[in-house]
Design a protein around this motif. Structure first.
Motif, PDB file in Angstrom:
ATOM      1  N   ARG A  95       0.948  -1.344   0.136  1.00  0.00           N
ATOM      2  CA  ARG A  95       0.036  -0.037  -0.095  1.00  0.00           C
ATOM      3  C   ARG A  95       0.915   1.192   0.178  1.00  0.00           C
ATOM      4  O   ARG A  95       0.487   2.211  -0.613  1.00  0.00           O
ATOM      5  CB  ARG A  95      -0.829  -0.006   1.222  1.00  0.00           C
ATOM      6  CG  ARG A  95      -1.892  -1.094   1.149  1.00  0.00           C
ATOM      7  CD  ARG A  95      -2.984  -0.849   1.941  1.00  0.00           C
ATOM      8  NE  ARG A  95      -2.762  -1.141   3.606  1.00  0.00           N
ATOM      9  CZ  ARG A  95      -2.693  -1.808   4.266  1.00  0.00           C
ATOM     10  NH1 ARG A  95      -3.234  -3.117   3.926  1.00  0.00           N
ATOM     11  NH2 ARG A  95      -2.410  -1.756   5.500  1.00  0.00           N
ATOM     12  N   THR A  96       1.921   1.110   0.665  1.00  0.00           N
ATOM     13  CA  THR A  96       2.932   2.339   0.772  1.00  0.00           C
ATOM     14  C   THR A  96       3.632   2.469  -0.632  1.00  0.00           C
ATOM     15  O   THR A  96       3.543   3.763  -1.063  1.00  0.00           O
ATOM     16  CB  THR A  96       3.845   2.031   1.676  1.00  0.00           C
ATOM     17  OG1 THR A  96       3.403   1.777   2.948  1.00  0.00           O
ATOM     18  CG2 THR A  96       4.806   3.433   1.987  1.00  0.00           C
ATOM     19  N   ILE A  97       3.889   1.409  -1.370  1.00  0.00           N
ATOM     20  CA  ILE A  97       4.462   1.679  -2.952  1.00  0.00           C
ATOM     21  C   ILE A  97       3.274   2.359  -3.357  1.00  0.00           C
ATOM     22  O   ILE A  97       3.719   3.336  -4.256  1.00  0.00           O
ATOM     23  CB  ILE A  97       4.795   0.284  -3.545  1.00  0.00           C
ATOM     24  CG1 ILE A  97       5.832  -0.553  -2.751  1.00  0.00           C
ATOM     25  CG2 ILE A  97       4.829   0.346  -4.605  1.00  0.00           C
ATOM     26  CD1 ILE A  97       6.216  -1.824  -3.006  1.00  0.00           C
ATOM     27  N   ARG A 133      16.198  -4.517  -1.898  1.00  0.00           N
ATOM     28  CA  ARG A 133      15.583  -4.221  -3.490  1.00  0.00           C
ATOM     29  C   ARG A 133      14.862  -5.536  -4.026  1.00  0.00           C
ATOM     30  O   ARG A 133      13.864  -5.388  -4.572  1.00  0.00           O
ATOM     31  CB  ARG A 133      16.968  -3.923  -4.074  1.00  0.00           C
ATOM     32  CG  ARG A 133      16.509  -3.187  -5.568  1.00  0.00           C
ATOM     33  CD  ARG A 133      17.848  -2.786  -6.468  1.00  0.00           C
ATOM     34  NE  ARG A 133      18.132  -1.674  -5.817  1.00  0.00           N
ATOM     35  CZ  ARG A 133      19.197  -1.246  -5.347  1.00  0.00           C
ATOM     36  NH1 ARG A 133      20.356  -2.233  -5.157  1.00  0.00           N
ATOM     37  NH2 ARG A 133      19.727  -0.138  -5.088  1.00  0.00           N
ATOM     38  N   GLN A 134      15.476  -6.685  -3.670  1.00  0.00           N
ATOM     39  CA  GLN A 134      14.599  -7.772  -4.105  1.00  0.00           C
ATOM     40  C   GLN A 134      13.147  -8.144  -3.517  1.00  0.00           C
ATOM     41  O   GLN A 134      12.262  -8.466  -4.313  1.00  0.00           O
ATOM     42  CB  GLN A 134      15.506  -9.136  -3.820  1.00  0.00           C
ATOM     43  CG  GLN A 134      16.398  -9.590  -4.756  1.00  0.00           C
ATOM     44  CD  GLN A 134      17.473 -10.588  -4.197  1.00  0.00           C
ATOM     45  OE1 GLN A 134      17.703 -10.360  -3.100  1.00  0.00           O
ATOM     46  NE2 GLN A 134      17.932 -11.384  -5.223  1.00  0.00           N
ATOM     47  N   ALA A 135      13.153  -7.747  -2.255  1.00  0.00           N
ATOM     48  CA  ALA A 135      11.607  -7.782  -1.442  1.00  0.00           C
ATOM     49  C   ALA A 135      10.669  -6.819  -2.174  1.00  0.00           C
ATOM     50  O   ALA A 135       9.675  -7.166  -2.435  1.00  0.00           O
ATOM     51  CB  ALA A 135      12.140  -7.543  -0.190  1.00  0.00           C
ATOM     52  N   ILE A 136      11.286  -5.677  -2.493  1.00  0.00           N
ATOM     53  CA  ILE A 136      10.403  -4.720  -3.104  1.00  0.00           C
ATOM     54  C   ILE A 136      10.048  -5.138  -4.679  1.00  0.00           C
ATOM     55  O   ILE A 136       8.932  -4.714  -4.847  1.00  0.00           O
ATOM     56  CB  ILE A 136      11.306  -3.142  -3.166  1.00  0.00           C
ATOM     57  CG1 ILE A 136      11.474  -2.996  -1.810  1.00  0.00           C
ATOM     58  CG2 ILE A 136      10.411  -1.971  -3.710  1.00  0.00           C
ATOM     59  CD1 ILE A 136      10.318  -2.645  -0.959  1.00  0.00           C
ATOM     60  N   SER A 137      10.978  -5.686  -5.253  1.00  0.00           N
ATOM     61  CA  SER A 137      10.707  -6.085  -6.509  1.00  0.00           C
ATOM     62  C   SER A 137       9.674  -7.287  -6.647  1.00  0.00           C
ATOM     63  O   SER A 137       8.782  -7.286  -7.367  1.00  0.00           O
ATOM     64  CB  SER A 137      12.122  -6.603  -7.270  1.00  0.00           C
ATOM     65  OG  SER A 137      12.013  -6.874  -8.479  1.00  0.00           O
ATOM     66  N   GLN A 138       9.755  -8.263  -5.582  1.00  0.00           N
ATOM     67  CA  GLN A 138       8.688  -9.238  -5.377  1.00  0.00           C
ATOM     68  C   GLN A 138       7.317  -8.450  -5.244  1.00  0.00           C
ATOM     69  O   GLN A 138       6.372  -8.629  -5.648  1.00  0.00           O
ATOM     70  CB  GLN A 138       9.200 -10.175  -4.523  1.00  0.00           C
ATOM     71  CG  GLN A 138      10.246 -11.200  -5.045  1.00  0.00           C
ATOM     72  CD  GLN A 138      10.806 -11.764  -3.832  1.00  0.00           C
ATOM     73  OE1 GLN A 138      10.349 -11.775  -2.684  1.00  0.00           O
ATOM     74  NE2 GLN A 138      11.847 -12.698  -4.220  1.00  0.00           N
ATOM     75  N   HIS A 139       7.295  -7.459  -4.212  1.00  0.00           N
ATOM     76  CA  HIS A 139       6.092  -6.726  -4.042  1.00  0.00           C
ATOM     77  C   HIS A 139       5.412  -6.175  -5.266  1.00  0.00           C
ATOM     78  O   HIS A 139       4.377  -5.981  -5.670  1.00  0.00           O
ATOM     79  CB  HIS A 139       6.184  -5.686  -2.905  1.00  0.00           C
ATOM     80  CG  HIS A 139       6.591  -6.102  -1.685  1.00  0.00           C
ATOM     81  ND1 HIS A 139       5.287  -6.982  -0.761  1.00  0.00           N
ATOM     82  CD2 HIS A 139       7.335  -5.913  -0.695  1.00  0.00           C
ATOM     83  CE1 HIS A 139       5.722  -7.210   0.175  1.00  0.00           C
ATOM     84  NE2 HIS A 139       6.843  -6.546   0.417  1.00  0.00           N
ATOM     85  N   LEU A 140       6.436  -5.522  -6.161  1.00  0.00           N
ATOM     86  CA  LEU A 140       6.119  -4.974  -7.422  1.00  0.00           C
ATOM     87  C   LEU A 140       5.496  -5.746  -8.149  1.00  0.00           C
ATOM     88  O   LEU A 140       4.500  -5.718  -8.984  1.00  0.00           O
ATOM     89  CB  LEU A 140       7.124  -4.122  -8.035  1.00  0.00           C
ATOM     90  CG  LEU A 140       7.345  -2.845  -7.347  1.00  0.00           C
ATOM     91  CD1 LEU A 140       8.748  -2.470  -7.874  1.00  0.00           C
ATOM     92  CD2 LEU A 140       6.326  -1.881  -7.763  1.00  0.00           C
ATOM     93  N   ASP A 141       5.755  -7.069  -8.125  1.00  0.00           N
ATOM     94  CA  ASP A 141       5.542  -8.333  -9.063  1.00  0.00           C
ATOM     95  C   ASP A 141       4.193  -8.565  -8.805  1.00  0.00           C
ATOM     96  O   ASP A 141       3.258  -8.873  -9.576  1.00  0.00           O
ATOM     97  CB  ASP A 141       6.044  -9.521  -8.880  1.00  0.00           C
ATOM     98  CG  ASP A 141       7.679  -9.444  -9.727  1.00  0.00           C
ATOM     99  OD1 ASP A 141       7.728  -8.600 -10.353  1.00  0.00           O
ATOM    100  OD2 ASP A 141       8.583 -10.303  -9.358  1.00  0.00           O
ATOM    101  N   VAL A 142       3.695  -8.728  -7.422  1.00  0.00           N
ATOM    102  CA  VAL A 142       2.556  -8.993  -6.999  1.00  0.00           C
ATOM    103  C   VAL A 142       1.396  -7.561  -7.385  1.00  0.00           C
ATOM    104  O   VAL A 142       0.217  -7.872  -7.959  1.00  0.00           O
ATOM    105  CB  VAL A 142       2.370  -9.110  -5.640  1.00  0.00           C
ATOM    106  CG1 VAL A 142       0.798  -9.278  -5.107  1.00  0.00           C
ATOM    107  CG2 VAL A 142       3.209 -10.149  -5.023  1.00  0.00           C
ATOM    108  N   LEU A 143       1.932  -6.633  -7.375  1.00  0.00           N
ATOM    109  CA  LEU A 143       0.939  -5.488  -7.464  1.00  0.00           C
ATOM    110  C   LEU A 143       0.664  -5.450  -8.953  1.00  0.00           C
ATOM    111  O   LEU A 143      -0.150  -5.064  -9.731  1.00  0.00           O
ATOM    112  CB  LEU A 143       1.860  -4.166  -7.399  1.00  0.00           C
ATOM    113  CG  LEU A 143       1.785  -3.597  -5.906  1.00  0.00           C
ATOM    114  CD1 LEU A 143       2.650  -2.511  -5.543  1.00  0.00           C
ATOM    115  CD2 LEU A 143       0.294  -3.421  -5.292  1.00  0.00           C
TER     116      LEU A 143
END
Lengths: 122, 133
Positions: free
Chosen positions: A17-19, A48-58
């Motif tokens: 949600r913050t992203i 960075r990898q974790a954020i990248s995975q969050h972006l994949d979900v979004l």
């Protein structure tokens, strides 16, 4: 149906949600910029990898679109799936009309669900 | 121990030389023909000509391209320069046609922006917020 389920799953995580909050402020960000904003503004020290995975979900939920422009990859906010949710539950007879507030219309009193103006905290 | 020199790989030394001097405003420190078309080419800041040199190094090694491509795709800069006012530099450089992948954003104690040096690198500009009185 599946898409809507994905949207809720995507929205269930506070980092995601913050992203979306940061993309609302400025859409079209690189992974580097997003990570910088999350770290410095929100104290989210995710890798960075974790954020990248969050972006994949979004992205799978259709809330973020990734576009390659030249040599860079930018992430854009897509609120389309949220509109589908609004249409599904809000934009029908008896629901508060979008574009006008429900404070004066008498159309909501019978639905027994959400009326904002009624008694909220029983 | 002091930091005397650091380097960025550049696709084209002549083009890089023009960009780093004419556009960014650095000053040539060394420009020595090394033979085979390669130069020992360094620039310094006019604000600190005896300070650290930046070597504009040919990017011919096969490892350079995959390394830089991966970093650039994610918007990661390979060098960082300090500026007094990142907003003013953003305006000045944009007017000169410089492309930014990140316009100025306040990130904690610094405001940063990221530009493309036209020679294969992203460069971060940073202005530190003045210390609170």
């Amino acid at each position: 149906m599946g898409i809507v389920a994905d949207v809720f799953k995507a929205l269930a995580d506070p980092t995601r949600r913050t992203i979306l909050d940061e993309l609302t402020e400025c859409t079209g960000q690189t992974l580097f910029e997003l990570c910088g904003r999350l770290t410095t503004r929100h104290g989210l020290a995710s890798s960075r990898q974790a954020i990248s995975q969050h972006l994949d979900v979004l992205e799978a939920a259709g809330l973020v679109e990734t576009r390659r422009e030249g040599r860079y990859k930018f992430h854009y906010l897509d609120t389309g799936p949220l509109e589908e949710i609004a249409v599904r539950w809000l934009d029908r007879p008896g629901a508060p009309q979008t574009g006008e507030t429900d404070t004066t219309s008498g159309t909501t009193h019978d639905t027994g669900t959400t009326s904002d103006t009624g008694t909220t905290g029983k | 121990m002091r930091i005397h020199m650091t380097s960025v790989f550049v696709d084209d030394q002549e083009k890089a030389h023009r960009f780093y001097t004419d556009v960014l405003g650095f000053r040539t420190k060394h420009d020595v023909d090394m033979g085979g078309g390669a130069r020992w080419l360094t620039v310094v800041s006019p604000e600190n000509p005896e300070g650290a040199e930046l070597l504009l190094e040919p990017a011919g090694h096969p490892a350079v391209k995959p390394y830089r491509d991966a970093l650039i795709a994610d918007g990661i800069p390979l060098a960082q320069f300090a500026v007094d006012d990142v907003h003013a530099e953003y305006e000045r450089l944009s007017a000169l046609g410089v492309e930014f992948t990140q316009s100025p954003v306040e990130m904690g104690p610094v405001t940063t922006a990221v530009l493309d040096d036209t020679c294969g690198n992203l460069i971060q500009l940073a202005t530190e917020a003045p210390a609170p009185e």
